[in-house]
Design an enzyme around this catalytic site. Structure first.
Site, PDB file in Angstrom:
ATOM      1  NE  ARG A  47      11.206  40.057  14.928  1.00  0.00           N
ATOM      2  CZ  ARG A  47      11.849  41.162  15.248  1.00  0.00           C
ATOM      3  NH1 ARG A  47      13.126  41.122  15.497  1.00  0.00           N
ATOM      4  NH2 ARG A  47      11.215  42.313  15.331  1.00  0.00           N
ATOM      5  CE  LYS A 190      -1.446  61.761   3.284  1.00  0.00           C
ATOM      6  NZ  LYS A 190      -2.394  61.299   4.272  1.00  0.00           N
ATOM      7  CD  GLU A 224       1.622  63.657  12.426  1.00  0.00           C
ATOM      8  OE1 GLU A 224       1.014  62.595  12.469  1.00  0.00           O
ATOM      9  OE2 GLU A 224       2.856  63.748  12.469  1.00  0.00           O
ATOM     10  CG  ASP A 243       8.483  60.641  11.194  1.00  0.00           C
ATOM     11  OD1 ASP A 243       8.519  59.489  10.724  1.00  0.00           O
ATOM     12  OD2 ASP A 243       7.456  61.132  11.707  1.00  0.00           O
ATOM     13  CG  HIS A 248       5.442  62.329   4.471  1.00  0.00           C
ATOM     14  ND1 HIS A 248       5.542  61.213   3.681  1.00  0.00           N
ATOM     15  CD2 HIS A 248       5.259  61.876   5.737  1.00  0.00           C
ATOM     16  CE1 HIS A 248       5.436  60.131   4.447  1.00  0.00           C
ATOM     17  NE2 HIS A 248       5.267  60.501   5.685  1.00  0.00           N
ATOM     18  CE  LYS A 348       4.941  62.531  15.103  1.00  0.00           C
ATOM     19  NZ  LYS A 348       4.131  61.769  14.140  1.00  0.00           N
ATOM     20  CE  LYS A 353      -3.832  63.208  10.286  1.00  0.00           C
ATOM     21  NZ  LYS A 353      -2.382  63.107  10.238  1.00  0.00           N
TER      22      LYS A 353
HETATM   23  C1  BG6 Z   1       4.412  58.896   8.772  1.00  0.00           C
HETATM   24  C2  BG6 Z   1       5.234  59.371   9.929  1.00  0.00           C
HETATM   25  O1  BG6 Z   1       5.208  58.713   7.652  1.00  0.00           O
HETATM   26  O2  BG6 Z   1       3.419  59.876   8.484  1.00  0.00           O
HETATM   27  C3  BG6 Z   1       4.362  59.612  11.144  1.00  0.00           C
HETATM   28  O3  BG6 Z   1       6.209  58.391  10.246  1.00  0.00           O
HETATM   29  C4  BG6 Z   1       3.231  60.547  10.801  1.00  0.00           C
HETATM   30  O4  BG6 Z   1       5.122  60.136  12.223  1.00  0.00           O
HETATM   31  C5  BG6 Z   1       2.508  60.094   9.538  1.00  0.00           C
HETATM   32  O5  BG6 Z   1       2.341  60.559  11.890  1.00  0.00           O
HETATM   33  C6  BG6 Z   1       1.517  61.155   9.070  1.00  0.00           C
HETATM   34  O6  BG6 Z   1       0.767  60.645   8.002  1.00  0.00           O
HETATM   35  P1  BG6 Z   1      -0.680  61.222   7.686  1.00  0.00           P
HETATM   36  O7  BG6 Z   1      -1.096  60.519   6.446  1.00  0.00           O
HETATM   37  O8  BG6 Z   1      -1.543  60.903   8.861  1.00  0.00           O
HETATM   38  O9  BG6 Z   1      -0.522  62.703   7.520  1.00  0.00           O
END
Ligand code: BG6
Length: 509
Positions: A47, A190, A224, A243, A248, A348, A353
């Site tokens: 947009r 990955k 994370e 999410d 994942h 989170k 991480k």
């Molecule tokens: C995304 C999520 O799919 O994956 C995010 O929406 C998350 O919330 C991210 O931070 C994490 O991805 P990675 O590759 O950094 O582990």
């Protein structure tokens, strides 16, 4: 690998964060590696009112900031530059699509792509339905021309429950056949995640012990170190379960738990993954209360960032009950995994991480050492580190050198960086290339997404019904105490909980 066939890559949400951080840099890397055809071109669609020139400048800045390789190679960039275009358009306005269709038609001709088109939906999920409803205008509806393709890459979240996922699948199938749909889960791109299959099916030593008889449990952690940042608006409608877990983490789970596929092709692999989701034991409300934990980060500071707590984040409701942490104990009711638990946790603002799968084996059958040692010996772990420090390690018990019988946990370690002297490529490079090449192996099939929601929906429903709020946890911790209890009350422990080193076990042998 050779360059994929020439095509138009049409990015919806081209001025957004995902395009800037991931997609544009990935396309540049593909060009750098000779995997993007010289006649392929990119059309950004969103947009924001931008000219081609302004969009090109934004792309260049994105590559400079987020590209995997530095500095930007000018020769490559100059070749790519003239193949980047932009269309400002409203996602819900049919006339805008007609205009884009006209421009695409001209560009197909001048770049001689033959009409191949790859549509990439990188917008917030709230836009998916209106875009898909209009997409028919950009996809010729008459009989397909031999060799010419139209494909759709769609980002997660794919729906927010089973009915919405089915609805989305129905809409997509009006314009695209399932072989043309690429539901992306970037974890599958990955290297370490792909290596899971190689590790399991290209080595003979694991398969005989890859079952409940030899494995005590599996734990999967995707942690994370930062909070929701500027994504509060999206995240508050989603939460950790939708999410991260539905996609994942379930993909990691499926690759660990699935049966050997009949062949290494998209259909066979995805058939096996679907079977795993179908075998996950459905839980009733009481069991869900026992076997799941929700958390929300409280005020604090960690990793150089301070927060007033999740409920004070921008665009988050002050009364929000959305979880920023989730832990689950699941069972896969099939012959291989009967009775053996899988523990999953994600959140989170956790200590670091880290994404990893830990396969913890049963203790030795005979308690030879146990009798004379001050504590039981450590169980063996196979640790698959998805990120960071990508690699695999096996934890064994070893004797500490010296006159006494002291036992310490030691690791046999394989790391990508040491072995291959290179960092693995970004997931999006591989996935965009595969979509251009028409390989669906690393993408989610319609029934796979639906089967995963079938497991998630009852948990979401039970949480919504529950009077309890998600438990608070401190930024920088490993989540609420209840998540530690979830595994410890079964006599097990997370590999990472407090960061303390494992002790040396002294034995009087
Ligand atoms: C995304 C999520 O799919 O994956 C995010 O929406 C998350 O919330 C991210 O931070 C994490 O991805 P990675 O590759 O950094 O582990």
């Amino acid at each position: 690998m050779v360059s994929a066939a020439p095509c138009a890559i049409v990015i919806f949400g081209a001025s957004g964060d995902l395009a800037r951080r991931k997609l544009i840099p990935a396309i540049y890397e593909l060009a750098r590696e000779g995997l993007l055809h010289d006649r392929s071109f990119i059309v950004g669609f969103s947009r924001s009112s931008l000219t081609d020139e302004q969009f090109r400048d934004e792309c260049r800045a994105a590559v400079a900031e987020f590209g995997r390789t530095h500095p930007v190679d000018d020769a490559i960039w100059q070749k790519l530059l003239g193949r980047i275009y932009y269309c400002a358009a409203d996602y819900g306005t049919p006339a805008d699509y007609a205009r884009v269709a006209g421009r695409l038609g001209e560009l197909d001709g001048s770049h001689q792509t033959g009409g191949n088109r790859l549509f990439y939906l990188a917008t917030p999920p709230t836009q998916f339905v209106s875009i898909i409803e209009q997409l028919g205008q950009l996809v010729p509806q008459d009989a397909p021309v031999e060799g010419v393709w139209h494909r759709l890459i769609i980002e997660k979240p794919f729906g927010r429950d089973l009915p919405s996922a089915k609805h989305l699948n129905g809409l997509i199938h009006r314009h695209f056949r399932e072989e043309e749909v690429f539901r992306i889960d970037h974890y599958l791109g990955k290297e370490t995640v792909q290596n899971l299959m190689v590790m399991r099916f290209a080595n003979a030593i694991f398969e005989p012990i890859w079952n409940y008889k030899y494995i005590d449990h599996v734990q999967i952690t995707v942690a994370e170190s930062l909070g929701v940042g500027s994504r509060g608006g999206y995240y508050d409608q989603s939460g950790a379960l939708r999410d991260m877990v539905q996609n994942h983490m379930f993909q990691l789970l499926a690759l660990v738990a699935m049966e050997p596929p009949a062949a290494l092709d998209a259909q066979s692999i995805r058939d096996e993954k679907v079977k795993v989701f179908r075998c996950i034991r459905q839980m009733r409300q009481a069991v869900i209360e026992q076997s799941t934990v929700r958390g929300q980060y409280a005020a604090g500071a960690h990793a150089g960032v301070s927060t007033d707590g999740y409920r004070r984040e921008k665009a988050v409701a002050v009364e929000s009950r959305t979880e920023t942490f989730a832990a689950l104990k699941l069972h896969i009711d099939n012959w291989r995994w009967s009775g053996m638990p899988f523990y999953l946790r994600t959140g989170k603002f956790l200590e670091k991480k880290l994404s990893e799968v830990v396969v913890r084996f049963r203790s030795p059958p005979l308690t030879l050492f146990q009798k004379q040692c001050q504590s039981p010996v450590f169980p063996n772990d196979l640790v698959i580190r998805v990120q960071p420090n990508e690699g695999i390690s096996v934890r064994l018990n070893g004797k500490l050198p010296g006159g006494q019988m002291n036992i310490q946990s030691v690791a046999m370690d394989f790391t990508y960086s040491n072995t291959f002297q290179a960092a693995p490529p970004e997931a999006y490079e591989r996935l965009i290339y595969d979509a251009m090449a028409g390989d669906q192996t690393l993408f989610i099939r319609a029934d796979e997404a639906e089967a995963a929601w079938e497991v998630i929906d009852p948990i979401e429903a039970a949480w919504a019904k529950s009077a309890e709020r998600p438990a608070d946890y401190v930024p920088g911790s490993w989540g609420p105490a209840k998540a530690i209890d979830l595994i410890e009350r079964d006599g097990r422990r997370w590999l990472h909980t407090t960061g303390e080193a494992e002790p040396i076990i002294a034995c009087s042998v």
